[in-house]
Design an enzyme around this catalytic site. Structure first.
Site, PDB file in Angstrom:
ATOM      1  N   HIS A 131       0.847  -1.197   0.000  1.00  0.00           N
ATOM      2  CA  HIS A 131       0.000   0.000   0.000  1.00  0.00           C
ATOM      3  C   HIS A 131       0.881   1.245   0.000  1.00  0.00           C
ATOM      4  O   HIS A 131       2.120   1.145  -0.061  1.00  0.00           O
ATOM      5  CB  HIS A 131      -1.012  -0.022   1.157  1.00  0.00           C
ATOM      6  CG  HIS A 131      -0.400  -0.107   2.528  1.00  0.00           C
ATOM      7  ND1 HIS A 131       0.469   0.839   3.018  1.00  0.00           N
ATOM      8  CD2 HIS A 131      -0.539  -1.020   3.520  1.00  0.00           C
ATOM      9  CE1 HIS A 131       0.828   0.526   4.246  1.00  0.00           C
ATOM     10  NE2 HIS A 131       0.239  -0.622   4.578  1.00  0.00           N
ATOM     11  N   HIS A 190       4.010   1.431   2.278  1.00  0.00           N
ATOM     12  CA  HIS A 190       5.200   0.707   1.798  1.00  0.00           C
ATOM     13  C   HIS A 190       5.838   1.464   0.625  1.00  0.00           C
ATOM     14  O   HIS A 190       7.063   1.575   0.528  1.00  0.00           O
ATOM     15  CB  HIS A 190       4.823  -0.699   1.288  1.00  0.00           C
ATOM     16  CG  HIS A 190       4.113  -1.543   2.296  1.00  0.00           C
ATOM     17  ND1 HIS A 190       2.860  -2.066   2.085  1.00  0.00           N
ATOM     18  CD2 HIS A 190       4.475  -1.947   3.525  1.00  0.00           C
ATOM     19  CE1 HIS A 190       2.495  -2.770   3.139  1.00  0.00           C
ATOM     20  NE2 HIS A 190       3.452  -2.714   4.034  1.00  0.00           N
ATOM     21  N   CYS A 221       2.897  -9.913  20.641  1.00  0.00           N
ATOM     22  CA  CYS A 221       1.962  -9.432  19.608  1.00  0.00           C
ATOM     23  C   CYS A 221       2.389 -10.045  18.280  1.00  0.00           C
ATOM     24  O   CYS A 221       3.506  -9.786  17.809  1.00  0.00           O
ATOM     25  CB  CYS A 221       1.974  -7.911  19.511  1.00  0.00           C
ATOM     26  SG  CYS A 221       1.067  -7.346  18.048  1.00  0.00           S
ATOM     27  N   CYS A 266       3.115  -7.400  15.496  1.00  0.00           N
ATOM     28  CA  CYS A 266       4.452  -6.772  15.561  1.00  0.00           C
ATOM     29  C   CYS A 266       5.549  -7.822  15.555  1.00  0.00           C
ATOM     30  O   CYS A 266       6.716  -7.475  15.401  1.00  0.00           O
ATOM     31  CB  CYS A 266       4.630  -5.974  16.843  1.00  0.00           C
ATOM     32  SG  CYS A 266       3.484  -4.626  17.069  1.00  0.00           S
ATOM     33  N   CYS A 287      -2.265  -4.827  21.947  1.00  0.00           N
ATOM     34  CA  CYS A 287      -1.103  -4.140  21.386  1.00  0.00           C
ATOM     35  C   CYS A 287      -1.479  -2.687  21.105  1.00  0.00           C
ATOM     36  O   CYS A 287      -2.534  -2.417  20.526  1.00  0.00           O
ATOM     37  CB  CYS A 287      -0.685  -4.844  20.090  1.00  0.00           C
ATOM     38  SG  CYS A 287       0.460  -3.874  19.107  1.00  0.00           S
ATOM     39  N   HIS A 306      -1.467  -2.389  17.072  1.00  0.00           N
ATOM     40  CA  HIS A 306      -2.487  -3.118  16.301  1.00  0.00           C
ATOM     41  C   HIS A 306      -3.872  -3.094  16.933  1.00  0.00           C
ATOM     42  O   HIS A 306      -4.841  -3.509  16.314  1.00  0.00           O
ATOM     43  CB  HIS A 306      -2.034  -4.571  16.073  1.00  0.00           C
ATOM     44  CG  HIS A 306      -0.869  -4.658  15.145  1.00  0.00           C
ATOM     45  ND1 HIS A 306       0.443  -4.611  15.588  1.00  0.00           N
ATOM     46  CD2 HIS A 306      -0.809  -4.738  13.797  1.00  0.00           C
ATOM     47  CE1 HIS A 306       1.251  -4.677  14.552  1.00  0.00           C
ATOM     48  NE2 HIS A 306       0.529  -4.753  13.456  1.00  0.00           N
ATOM     49  N   LYS A 341      -4.417   5.760  10.502  1.00  0.00           N
ATOM     50  CA  LYS A 341      -3.210   5.091  10.037  1.00  0.00           C
ATOM     51  C   LYS A 341      -3.551   4.151   8.871  1.00  0.00           C
ATOM     52  O   LYS A 341      -4.582   3.464   8.916  1.00  0.00           O
ATOM     53  CB  LYS A 341      -2.637   4.294  11.199  1.00  0.00           C
ATOM     54  CG  LYS A 341      -1.315   3.689  10.896  1.00  0.00           C
ATOM     55  CD  LYS A 341      -0.801   2.922  12.101  1.00  0.00           C
ATOM     56  CE  LYS A 341       0.110   1.835  11.592  1.00  0.00           C
ATOM     57  NZ  LYS A 341       0.187   0.685  12.417  1.00  0.00           N
ATOM     58  N   LYS A 352      -3.922  -2.636   7.089  1.00  0.00           N
ATOM     59  CA  LYS A 352      -4.660  -3.738   6.495  1.00  0.00           C
ATOM     60  C   LYS A 352      -6.087  -3.786   7.035  1.00  0.00           C
ATOM     61  O   LYS A 352      -7.038  -4.014   6.308  1.00  0.00           O
ATOM     62  CB  LYS A 352      -3.933  -5.022   6.900  1.00  0.00           C
ATOM     63  CG  LYS A 352      -4.394  -6.273   6.240  1.00  0.00           C
ATOM     64  CD  LYS A 352      -3.451  -7.380   6.724  1.00  0.00           C
ATOM     65  CE  LYS A 352      -4.099  -8.742   6.689  1.00  0.00           C
ATOM     66  NZ  LYS A 352      -4.305  -9.247   5.373  1.00  0.00           N
TER      67      LYS A 352
HETATM   68  O1  ME8 Z   1       7.596  -4.105   9.791  1.00  0.00           O
HETATM   69  N1  ME8 Z   1       3.264   5.315   6.720  1.00  0.00           N
HETATM   70  O2  ME8 Z   1       7.121  -4.989   7.721  1.00  0.00           O
HETATM   71  P1  ME8 Z   1       5.791  -4.199   7.307  1.00  0.00           P
HETATM   72  C1  ME8 Z   1       4.568   5.263   6.445  1.00  0.00           C
HETATM   73  N2  ME8 Z   1       8.742  -6.970   8.130  1.00  0.00           N
HETATM   74  N3  ME8 Z   1       5.242   4.109   6.236  1.00  0.00           N
HETATM   75  C2  ME8 Z   1       4.567   2.961   6.323  1.00  0.00           C
HETATM   76  C3  ME8 Z   1       3.187   2.942   6.617  1.00  0.00           C
HETATM   77  C4  ME8 Z   1       2.530   4.197   6.814  1.00  0.00           C
HETATM   78  N4  ME8 Z   1       1.248   4.294   7.079  1.00  0.00           N
HETATM   79  N5  ME8 Z   1       2.794   1.656   6.623  1.00  0.00           N
HETATM   80  C5  ME8 Z   1       3.895   0.887   6.348  1.00  0.00           C
HETATM   81  C6  ME8 Z   1       7.792  -4.918   8.889  1.00  0.00           C
HETATM   82  N6  ME8 Z   1       4.965   1.678   6.167  1.00  0.00           N
HETATM   83  C7  ME8 Z   1       8.935  -5.872   8.991  1.00  0.00           C
HETATM   84  C8  ME8 Z   1      10.224  -5.150   8.684  1.00  0.00           C
HETATM   85  S1  ME8 Z   1      12.867  -5.051   8.365  1.00  0.00           S
HETATM   86  C9  ME8 Z   1      14.148  -5.990   8.805  1.00  0.00           C
HETATM   87  C10 ME8 Z   1      11.454  -5.975   8.796  1.00  0.00           C
HETATM   88  C11 ME8 Z   1       6.328   1.223   5.817  1.00  0.00           C
HETATM   89  O3  ME8 Z   1       5.295  -4.893   6.104  1.00  0.00           O
HETATM   90  C12 ME8 Z   1       7.351   1.717   6.825  1.00  0.00           C
HETATM   91  O4  ME8 Z   1       8.615   1.682   6.240  1.00  0.00           O
HETATM   92  O5  ME8 Z   1       4.896  -4.064   8.473  1.00  0.00           O
HETATM   93  C13 ME8 Z   1       7.276   0.643   7.879  1.00  0.00           C
HETATM   94  O6  ME8 Z   1       8.419   0.623   8.707  1.00  0.00           O
HETATM   95  C14 ME8 Z   1       7.184  -0.589   7.010  1.00  0.00           C
HETATM   96  O7  ME8 Z   1       6.360  -0.191   5.896  1.00  0.00           O
HETATM   97  C15 ME8 Z   1       6.565  -1.759   7.755  1.00  0.00           C
HETATM   98  O8  ME8 Z   1       6.353  -2.792   6.852  1.00  0.00           O
END
Ligand code: ME8
Length: 668
Positions: free
Chosen positions: A18, A21, A128, A131, A149, A152, A308, A311
């Site tokens: 989304h 990301h 959680c 997380c 959490c 979440h 925020k 999902k």
């Molecule tokens: O945390 N605003 O993966 P994830 C800004 N797998 N950035 C956002 C966002 C938002 N509303 N939503 C997501 C994980 N992001 C782990 C990471 S790394 C070794 C492991 C971005 O799929 C932002 O960069 O939950 C956030 O840190 C990341 O997506 C979380 O992606």
């Protein structure tokens, strides 16, 4: 030439990509593009985080094996980045063989360097799954009688005395504090460094780094005397990706790429995962006797109308490809929609701060900054040059004087400032500096009046120089915007004839003297203004109308002589700068004006203000013009708009703006 290695978080595959990301990936892409243009050795890594309880549960829910699920979803991230034109990234999957080997090696290295840092014990506490993190009650929120959490807002799981390997995190609070003290740029922005420093000062607890209650992970590479099989904690596994992509195929930690890139690693992350990156990851590396990455930069959260993006909140989920497509209104299609989206994301919010996504500000910036400021500069300049028999030519003598020297000075400082701000990871500030130049160049057109120079044969050298300045400034702007607006930047540079081998090079002040080539005759308007109809169409595509919402109240306009917003929006009001003014013979109330509206040529406007204003007093004034009034003949002249003025018969004053606003700016 130096080295630059940038990473994004690897995204969980329980979700599809989304806008949140896409934001992180676009930020990293912008930085990588900037460094490539500077000639730096650049490497850019993104990928997917595929192990852990969360993925196992998501697979179970869908009746798939975890492997089937990850094989379905991981390519969607890769495809999304390809579709969005993300440039030359490497894509790592934590289910790849090499990654698994590197994680096992990291474990063994910790054992070798600090044998007592990994020990078996039993874990009891809250977890959680969203997380993939352990929490104490003070970090949770209570809803009814359930601990939830804070991120979440969902109940957390109680892990009841699960046998687990522990990592001696407690030992690393002091070494980490000392490291951060010595390397103040290790965690940026500063507010996050301060947050982590105070967290570390409170001391650290040892961390459970293996699980036995599910199997979807990388096995711990040493036996448990009790015979239990453990998988490595998913964060220890995931964080290692940044290093594993650099390692040789045998999974050993070392080799050429590790030596070249690892000391330069910059992890771009969202603030949600700050602690994992700034506490756990460096502590694992210290324990393994490995150097730390150069730095971690955390950006803020995007919300949509205050919520925020997540999902579980469908209304906040914005599909970045859909948004880019909805914004693809120009002749170049999707790539320009992508540029517009990138521009908004990077310009609207300084990197590091939270931002709220609204269509109002997206459309506002699109129209004012892309269509108006940048679009007008390019369209009017190239149209003027294209139509003229005079070719752009640099004139060193003219270059030293007045408006020409002023524009050159702003161009030089825009290059210096943009460079500094990209280096500081402040793309919004870089764009601000670049737009100062765009606006100055628009002002330069008004100040030098090339259409007037064109009428005077003795001014052809000056005209050629004006054309040269405009073309070279467009080339420079094209270069400076390229990290954020790759398609736009390239088109601008090509249109002013920048040689192919210089298209991807970072601008320098010398470009002011040399860069132009053959100027295109028929530039396409890259960013056509989004009128109300276009805006509504984009909005309806992205946010399908809510059929359950109550019907709007009937318009008040029916009862009174009020107008609706839609009526008002039909008026195209613009700031215009009066370029010339003269009386009209035999018409003592009228003046003939030429007014610059930021278009290729100024408009002729006949205004009934002669008795209130001597013609000379108006030149250079900014006024408000009704720009979409149908042209009509007055005193034998075709008047192409109307100037707003106070008073009826007797004019009392002219509408004006209270500061220097570029001609053509919309008034609302
Ligand atoms: O945390 N605003 O993966 P994830 C800004 N797998 N950035 C956002 C966002 C938002 N509303 N939503 C997501 C994980 N992001 C782990 C990471 S790394 C070794 C492991 C971005 O799929 C932002 O960069 O939950 C956030 O840190 C990341 O997506 C979380 O992606």
């Amino acid at each position: 030439m130096s080295t630059f290695y940038v990473t994004t978080p690897i995204y969980y595959v329980n979700d599809v990509p989304h806008l949140g990301h896409a934001y992180t990936t676009i930020v990293a892409d912008t930085l990588a593009r900037y460094h490539r243009m500077r000639g730096d050795h650049t490497r850019f890594l993104t990928g997917t985080d595929e192990h852990g309880q969360k993925v196992e549960e998501a697979a179970n829910k869908r009746g798939l094996t975890p492997q089937q699920l990850v094989d379905q979803v991981a390519p969607r991230f890769d495809e999304t980045w390809k579709t969005l034109g993300i440039d030359r990234y490497r894509f790592i999957r934590t289910t790849s063989d090499k990654h698994k080997k590197v994680v096992a090696h990291l474990w063994k290295r910790i054992r070798e360097h600090n044998p007592e840092d990994l020990y078996l014990a039993s874990y009891q506490g809250w977890y959680c799954v969203g997380c993939e993190a352990f929490y104490t009650e003070s970090q949770l929120i209570k809803e009814g009688d359930q601990w939830c959490c804070a991120i979440h807002k969902k109940p957390v799981n109680w892990l009841d005395k699960e046998r687990s390997w522990f990592f001696k995190l407690s030992k690393y609070a002091e070494p980490l504090l000392a490291y951060i003290d010595k390397n103040p740029d290790f965690i940026r922005p500063e507010q996050y460094r301060n947050e982590i420093v105070s967290f570390l000062k409170g001391g650290l607890k040892d961390l459970s780094v293996s699980r036995t209650s599910f199997q979807w992970g990388i096995p711990v590479p040493e036996p448990d005397p009790e015979g239990l099989s453990h998988v490595i904690y998913v964060w220890m596994d995931a964080l290692t990706n940044y290093l594993s992509d650099l390692c040789p195929a045998d999974g050993s930690i070392g080799g050429k790429d590790v030596a070249e890139y690892w000391p330069h690693a910059l992890h771009i992350i969202g603030k949600d995962i700050l602690r994992f990156h700034t506490v756990y990851w460096p502590a694992f590396l210290m324990a393994a006797g490995l150097p730390l990455p150069k730095g971690i930069f955390a950006h803020g959260w995007w919300t949509v109308r205050g919520e925020k993006i997540s999902k579980s909140m469908p209304a906040t989920r914005i599909d970045p490809i859909k948004l880019a497509d909805a914004l693809s209104v120009g002749p170049l299609g999707r790539p320009i929609g992508i540029d517009a989206m990138r521009y908004f994301l990077l310009r609207e919010v300084p990197l590091g701060l939270d931002g709220d996504f609204t269509f109002e500000s997206l459309f506002g910036r699109f129209n004012a900054e892309l269509a108006n400021d940048l679009g007008n500069l390019v369209n009017r300049s190239l149209t003027l040059i294209g139509k003229s028999p005079v070719r752009p030519a640099y004139d060193g003598f003219i270059a030293e004087s007045g408006a020409h020297a002023a524009l050159a000075a702003v161009a030089k400082s825009a290059i210096a400032e943009a460079t500094l701000e990209y280096d500081r990871l402040a793309p919004s500030r870089a764009l601000e500096a670049i737009w100062k130049l765009v606006r100055e160049a628009n002002k330069y057109v008004g100040d030098t009046q090339p259409w007037a120079l064109a009428k005077d044969d003795s001014k052809s050298d000056e005209l050629a120089h004006v054309y040269h300045m405009l073309a070279s400034v467009i080339a420079i702007v094209g270069g400076l915007v390229t990290p954020v607006l790759p398609t736009t930047g390239r088109a601008l540079r090509q249109w002013v004839g920048v040689a192919d081998d210089a298209l991807d090079r970072w601008p320098t002040p010398e470009d002011l003297m040399t860069i132009v080539g053959e100027v295109a005759k028929d530039p396409k308007p890259l960013y056509p203004r989004l009128d109300d109809k276009a805006q509504k169409k984009i909005f309806d595509t992205m946010v399908p109308p809510d059929t359950t919402a109550p019907a709007p109240a009937p318009a008040a306009a029916e009862a009174t002589n009020q107008i609706t917003y839609e009526d008002f929006a039909k008026l195209d009001l613009r700031v215009g700068r009066v370029a010339s003014a003269q009386p009209i013979k035999g018409k003592d109330k009228l003046l003939q004006l030429t007014v610059d509206l930021g278009e290729a040529a100024p408009r002729t406007i006949v205004a009934g203000i002669a008795q209130a204003f001597p013609a000379d007093s108006l030149v250079g004034k900014s006024v408000i013009v009704v720009a979409n009034l149908a042209p009509r003949k007055m005193a034998g002249l075709m008047s192409q708009g109307m100037i707003l003025a106070a008073g009826d018969e007797q004019i009392l004053g002219l509408s004006a703006v209270d500061r220097d606003v570029p001609p053509g700016t919309r008034v609302k």
